[in-house]
Design a protein around this motif. Structure first.
Motif, PDB file in Angstrom:
ATOM      1  N   LEU A 507     -14.581  27.014   7.493  1.00 43.35           N
ATOM      2  CA  LEU A 507     -13.652  26.369   6.562  1.00 43.35           C
ATOM      3  C   LEU A 507     -12.646  27.353   5.987  1.00 43.35           C
ATOM      4  N   ASP A 508     -13.108  28.526   5.577  1.00 40.56           N
ATOM      5  CA  ASP A 508     -12.189  29.515   5.005  1.00 40.56           C
ATOM      6  C   ASP A 508     -11.117  29.906   6.007  1.00 40.56           C
ATOM      7  N   ALA A 509     -11.533  30.133   7.268  1.00 41.19           N
ATOM      8  CA  ALA A 509     -10.566  30.495   8.299  1.00 41.19           C
ATOM      9  C   ALA A 509      -9.623  29.329   8.579  1.00 41.19           C
ATOM     10  N   ALA A 510     -10.154  28.093   8.534  1.00 38.55           N
ATOM     11  CA  ALA A 510      -9.320  26.918   8.789  1.00 38.55           C
ATOM     12  C   ALA A 510      -8.231  26.762   7.726  1.00 38.55           C
ATOM     13  N   ILE A 511      -8.556  27.095   6.470  1.00 41.65           N
ATOM     14  CA  ILE A 511      -7.541  27.046   5.406  1.00 41.65           C
ATOM     15  C   ILE A 511      -6.426  28.043   5.696  1.00 41.65           C
ATOM     16  N   ASP A 512      -6.816  29.241   6.131  1.00 39.53           N
ATOM     17  CA  ASP A 512      -5.833  30.298   6.361  1.00 39.53           C
ATOM     18  C   ASP A 512      -4.943  30.024   7.566  1.00 39.53           C
ATOM     19  N   ASN A 513      -5.499  29.398   8.628  1.00 42.36           N
ATOM     20  CA  ASN A 513      -4.691  29.205   9.836  1.00 42.36           C
ATOM     21  C   ASN A 513      -4.044  27.835   9.945  1.00 42.36           C
ATOM     22  N   GLY A 514      -4.135  27.015   8.892  1.00 45.17           N
ATOM     23  CA  GLY A 514      -3.389  25.761   8.866  1.00 45.17           C
ATOM     24  C   GLY A 514      -4.130  24.553   9.401  1.00 45.17           C
ATOM     25  N   GLU A 515      -5.393  24.693   9.770  1.00 46.79           N
ATOM     26  CA  GLU A 515      -6.142  23.525  10.235  1.00 46.79           C
ATOM     27  C   GLU A 515      -6.420  22.562   9.079  1.00 46.79           C
ATOM     28  N   VAL A 516      -6.568  23.107   7.885  1.00 52.36           N
ATOM     29  CA  VAL A 516      -6.755  22.276   6.693  1.00 52.36           C
ATOM     30  C   VAL A 516      -5.377  21.987   6.105  1.00 52.36           C
ATOM     31  N   TRP A 517      -5.041  20.712   5.987  1.00 45.44           N
ATOM     32  CA  TRP A 517      -3.716  20.335   5.493  1.00 45.44           C
ATOM     33  C   TRP A 517      -3.860  19.232   4.451  1.00 45.44           C
ATOM     34  N   VAL A 518      -2.753  18.855   3.836  1.00 51.04           N
ATOM     35  CA  VAL A 518      -2.775  17.897   2.732  1.00 51.04           C
ATOM     36  C   VAL A 518      -1.998  16.649   3.131  1.00 51.04           C
ATOM     37  N   ALA A 519      -2.659  15.484   2.993  1.00 51.14           N
ATOM     38  CA  ALA A 519      -2.007  14.186   3.201  1.00 51.14           C
ATOM     39  C   ALA A 519      -1.666  13.587   1.832  1.00 51.14           C
ATOM     40  N   PHE A 520      -0.686  12.679   1.826  1.00 54.86           N
ATOM     41  CA  PHE A 520      -0.213  12.109   0.562  1.00 54.86           C
ATOM     42  C   PHE A 520      -0.214  10.587   0.672  1.00 54.86           C
ATOM     43  N   GLN A 521      -0.917   9.901  -0.274  1.00 54.27           N
ATOM     44  CA  GLN A 521      -0.969   8.436  -0.297  1.00 54.27           C
ATOM     45  C   GLN A 521      -0.119   7.935  -1.468  1.00 54.27           C
ATOM     46  N   PRO A 522       0.907   7.143  -1.175  1.00 50.91           N
ATOM     47  CA  PRO A 522       1.849   6.702  -2.224  1.00 50.91           C
ATOM     48  C   PRO A 522       1.167   5.820  -3.269  1.00 50.91           C
ATOM     49  N   LYS A 523       1.745   5.835  -4.470  1.00 57.03           N
ATOM     50  CA  LYS A 523       1.294   4.989  -5.574  1.00 57.03           C
ATOM     51  C   LYS A 523       2.480   4.154  -6.042  1.00 57.03           C
ATOM     52  N   LEU A 524       2.240   2.868  -6.275  1.00 58.81           N
ATOM     53  CA  LEU A 524       3.299   1.921  -6.626  1.00 58.81           C
ATOM     54  C   LEU A 524       3.277   1.607  -8.112  1.00 58.81           C
ATOM     55  N   ASP A 525       4.452   1.660  -8.742  1.00 59.31           N
ATOM     56  CA  ASP A 525       4.598   1.219 -10.132  1.00 59.31           C
ATOM     57  C   ASP A 525       4.788  -0.288 -10.104  1.00 59.31           C
ATOM     58  N   LEU A 526       3.822  -1.075 -10.614  1.00 55.64           N
ATOM     59  CA  LEU A 526       3.863  -2.531 -10.508  1.00 55.64           C
ATOM     60  C   LEU A 526       4.955  -3.155 -11.376  1.00 55.64           C
ATOM     61  N   LEU A 527       5.391  -2.464 -12.387  1.00 56.88           N
ATOM     62  CA  LEU A 527       6.416  -3.028 -13.254  1.00 56.88           C
ATOM     63  C   LEU A 527       7.795  -2.912 -12.618  1.00 56.88           C
ATOM     64  N   SER A 528       8.138  -1.711 -12.102  1.00 58.73           N
ATOM     65  CA  SER A 528       9.478  -1.492 -11.536  1.00 58.73           C
ATOM     66  C   SER A 528       9.535  -1.747 -10.043  1.00 58.73           C
ATOM     67  N   GLY A 529       8.378  -1.725  -9.375  1.00 57.22           N
ATOM     68  CA  GLY A 529       8.365  -1.889  -7.932  1.00 57.22           C
ATOM     69  C   GLY A 529       8.708  -0.615  -7.179  1.00 57.22           C
ATOM     70  N   ASP A 530       8.837   0.513  -7.874  1.00 57.58           N
ATOM     71  CA  ASP A 530       9.172   1.794  -7.233  1.00 57.58           C
ATOM     72  C   ASP A 530       7.903   2.574  -6.893  1.00 57.58           C
ATOM     73  N   ILE A 531       8.067   3.471  -5.914  1.00 51.83           N
ATOM     74  CA  ILE A 531       7.001   4.429  -5.632  1.00 51.83           C
ATOM     75  C   ILE A 531       7.102   5.531  -6.686  1.00 51.83           C
ATOM     76  N   CYS A 532       6.092   5.636  -7.509  1.00 48.67           N
ATOM     77  CA  CYS A 532       6.148   6.538  -8.666  1.00 48.67           C
ATOM     78  C   CYS A 532       5.414   7.851  -8.445  1.00 48.67           C
ATOM     79  N   GLY A 533       4.687   7.942  -7.351  1.00 48.58           N
ATOM     80  CA  GLY A 533       3.940   9.177  -7.124  1.00 48.58           C
ATOM     81  C   GLY A 533       3.048   9.054  -5.911  1.00 48.58           C
ATOM     82  N   ALA A 534       2.138  10.027  -5.777  1.00 48.57           N
ATOM     83  CA  ALA A 534       1.215  10.031  -4.646  1.00 48.57           C
ATOM     84  C   ALA A 534      -0.039  10.797  -5.037  1.00 48.57           C
ATOM     85  N   GLU A 535      -1.081  10.528  -4.288  1.00 46.33           N
ATOM     86  CA  GLU A 535      -2.322  11.292  -4.456  1.00 46.33           C
ATOM     87  C   GLU A 535      -2.466  12.249  -3.277  1.00 46.33           C
TER      88      GLU A 535
END
Length: 758
Positions: A507-535
């Motif tokens: 795992l430590d080596a995978a973090i350093d060489n890019g095998e571990v990466w970050v995905a982003f799941q959008p979050k919707l603001d129900l009042l405005s209908g805009d994408i307000c952020g992500a997890e």
């Protein structure tokens, strides 16, 4: 251990070649000198120009006529020979020189004047100090140069030295009649008691006092013996002494016969031969005791005997060799006894699992492990001395049921034995019989102890005994968990086991060489209908195994305290992306999951603050998510750290809300800004009235506390509309967007419009 023996040999050689042991050799020699201290022969008499003589005559050096008087008076008293231990300088300009020459003439052949040399520090050349020719016509020459070590000690004299073009003998060589090579050295015998050397003050000689009996037939050495006059050296066992006494001791040494010297290598070779032979013969305590006797004998007794007969040698290299050999033998004996003790269980005296490892190194037999589930409880309930009785009964039962195979005892109720390979496939009946035997309670110290037991079998001889022992124990555990009496280890599980073991290392080596990466799941603001952020969600794409389940490696990282580096990697990437998306004027929040292991960790707050500063993201745009269970179990100190994090401006979210048991008091104290309703309630929102009530009440409760609500796991429009009607603030789920790489998130935001959400 062989390396230790080699280093011992090398150390002994270094002590000899580089003379590292010389100070210790000198110390031992001084001790031996004291042990064999004896009086001088009395042949050499010292006449000292001492404080009394200087008071009567004046400070030294004196004029030539004073020396002439001393020569006349000593010659008339019957002195055999007269030696000067110092050069008489300035005779060419001394008005008393004629008288001195006359005295030399009157006692021609009996007087020896000093011819020495000094070293020129600038040129490094020797400058000869030789009496004038007129004086040499009636006198002989002796050399008085000495060589000192770093402690100002003169350990050896020389038979003769070269002074200019002349080869001049030393006082000792002339007095004894023993000649040697030019600059050839001999050891001075400091076991001769210095106070036994006859001594006369020069003042007595000058006054012409009656010294006939003390001088007649003796050799006289004239030298300085006053404070601040002439050279003084450290004499072992006597302290600082005038050079004339060193000359007298050197002469006394040769008067007893020419001393013999042996190089350090002679005793070294002898010690090497003796220790080698002894170590080949045996490695037992008597051998070490024998060497303990041999060592002081060789280091003190043998040299003492040799020196009594005028033979000298250096023994420290040999001593170092013998000490090292003794240490080698003692360590081997200690390891042998330690290993023997390590093969036996301390409580019962039966062979333990170390003995099994040694016995099963090359075995092809099958391996069976037995584990008493409640051994710790049983041992605790018994008196301390009764545990051995308990073990004896267990081993007796196992031996009766396994055909008499030798049983090895481990800790905490573990027992193992080897079964012949030919019968391992038919071991089921044997283990069934053993299970039946253990259904009867054991009677220990009048108490009936019920023993629960499970067996594990490893029938694969192709692996190491240590690996097979672990496999058998794993099969034991599986049998116990399944409520079975025994189970055979399945080798097909080995690959999965190896992956679990190596995963964290990769795992430590995978973090350093890019095998571990970050995905982003959008979050919707129900009042405005805009994408307000992500997890931000961590992902690992292994080059061979493909995508790894996040729950698998995150759980393992938390369990083994490796979560900090993984969290720092995700946090850094998430804040970097959020900072980029916020630069265009967009208000885009980024949520990062926080492991329960990091709540209260000293590095958490500095890590968050430094990451925000590094990428220039405002703190209010970062949301740290903690699970409801972790938040509730946090100590007050950890809760204070959450307040500190909230104090720098970032947001805190309680994740998976509804799966724990939060109280109103806890929600009031917790510095959260957001509640995330768990997907298990959102998924059944349309079909379950109780879930609708729970979600609706949660939204109202959160709003009353000034917190926003996020619903996760939204996968259909009906659920989304219902959440909007309830007043939910934000939604997250596959309907809005799946977790995606950063590049895909950028494209998603560019194509997104509130109309699509509708």
């Amino acid at each position: 251990m062989r390396l230790l023996l080699i280093w011992t040999l090398v150390s002994g050689l270094l002590f000899g070649l580089a003379e590292f042991g010389e100070p210790m050799d000198d110390l031992l020699l001084a001790i031996r000198n004291k042990a064999r201290e004896h009086n001088a022969s009395g042949q050499a008499v010292v006449v000292g120009i001492d404080n009394l003589a200087q008071q009567e005559v004046g400070d030294w050096p004196w004029k030539a006529d004073r020396y002439a008087t001393m020569i006349e008076n000593l010659g008339d008293a019957g002195a055999k020979r007269i030696f000067f231990d110092f050069p008489i300088n300035g005779l060419k300009h001394d008005p008393g020189t004629p008288r001195l020459i006359e005295a030399l003439k009157n006692h021609s052949g009996k007087v020896y004047l000093a011819a020495a040399f000094s070293d020129d520090d600038a040129t490094g050349k020797r400058i000869p100090l030789i009496p004038p020719h007129e004086a040499r016509r009636f006198a002989h020459l002796v050399n008085t140069n000495v060589w000192i070590n770093g402690y100002n000690i003169v350990w050896s004299g020389r038979y003769s030295n070269r002074v200019g073009d002349l080869v001049v003998p030393s006082i000792g060589s002339v007095m004894s009649g023993i000649r040697g090579g030019v600059e050839e050295e001999f050891p001075i015998d400091y076991s001769i008691a210095m106070d036994s050397i006859p001594y006369i003050s020069a003042s007595e000689i000058l006054r012409g006092d009656a010294v006939l009996s003390r001088v007649q037939g003796h050799d006289i050495i004239i030298g300085t013996n006053a404070n601040g006059a002439g050279n003084r050296y450290s004499v072992p066992g006597h302290g600082p002494s005038a050079s004339v006494f060193v000359a007298a001791l050197a002469a006394e040494t040769l008067l007893a016969g020419a001393p013999g010297t042996y190089g350090w290598w002679v005793p070294f070779l002898l010690a090497l031969i003796v220790t080698t032979l002894m170590m080949r013969v045996s490695r037992t305590p008597p051998l070490i005791l024998g060497m303990l006797v041999l060592l002081p004998t060789c280091a003190l007794g043998l040299p003492l005997l040799l020196e009594s007969y005028g033979h000298y040698t250096a023994i420290m290299p040999a001593t170092v060799l013998m000490l090292g050999s003794m240490g080698h033998l003692a360590w081997q004996l200690h390891r042998q006894r330690f290993d023997e003790r390590g093969m036996v269980n301390e409580v019962s005296g039966h062979p333990n699992l170390n003995a099994l490892r040694a016995a099963g190194t090359e075995t092809q037999d099958g391996l069976i492990a037995a584990r008493i589930h409640n051994y710790a409880e049983a041992a605790t309930a018994l008196p301390a001395a009764a545990e051995k009785d308990l073990v004896e009964q267990i081993i007796l039962r196992l031996s009766l049921g396994n055909g008499g195979c030798k049983v090895y005892q481990g800790d905490e109720g573990i027992f193992m034995w080897l079964v012949p390979a030919a019968s391992i496939n038919n071991v089921g009946d044997q283990l069934a019989g053993l299970s039946a035997i253990f259904r009867s309670p054991a009677n220990v110290s009048g108490r009936l102890i019920d023993l629960g037991i499970a067996f594990g079998v490893d029938a694969d001889p192709g692996r190491s005994i240590q690996s097979r022992m672990s496999s058998a124990l794993l099969a034991c555990q599986e049998a116990q968990n399944a409520g079975e009496h025994w189970r055979v280890y399945d080798p097909t599980k080995l690959e999965a086991t190896e992956w679990r073991v190596t995963m964290l290392g990769e795992l430590d080596a995978a973090i350093d060489n890019g095998e571990v990466w970050v995905a982003f799941q959008p979050k919707l603001d129900l009042l405005s209908g805009d994408i307000c952020g992500a997890e931000a969600l961590v992902r690992w794409t292994h080059p061979e195994k493909g995508p790894i389940n996040p729950e698998e490696f995150i759980t393992a990282a938390e369990r083994h305290d490796r979560i900090e580096k993984l969290t720092e990697h995700v946090l850094n990437r998430a804040v970097q992306v959020a900072a980029t998306l916020n630069k265009g004027g967009r208000k885009f929040d980024m949520a990062v999951n926080l492991s329960p292991r990091l709540i209260g960790h000293a590095n958490l707050k500095p890590m968050v603050v430094q990451t925000l500063r590094r990428h220039g993201l405002p703190a209010e745009r970062l949301i740290l998510e903690i699970t409801e269970t972790a938040a509730m179990s946090s100590a007050e100190s950890a809760m204070q750290e959450l307040r500190d994090l909230r104090g720098i401006g970032l947001q805190l979210s309680i994740d998976d809300y509804g799966t724990g048991f939060s109280t109103l008091d806890y929600l009031k104290r917790c510095p959260a800004t957001e509640l995330k309703i768990d997907r298990s309630f959102v998924r059944m929102l349309v079909s379950s009235r109780s879930d609708r009530i729970m979600v609706n009440s949660t939204i109202e409760l959160a709003h009353s506390l000034g917190e926003e609500v996020v619903a996760e796991g939204v996968e259909d429009n009906e659920t989304l509309q219902l959440l909007g009607q309830m007043g939910c603030d934000k939604a997250q789920g596959y309907l809005i967007g799946r977790p995606m790489p950063y590049e895909a998130l950028v494209d998603y935001l560019a194509d997104y419009s509130p109309a699509k959400a509708a």
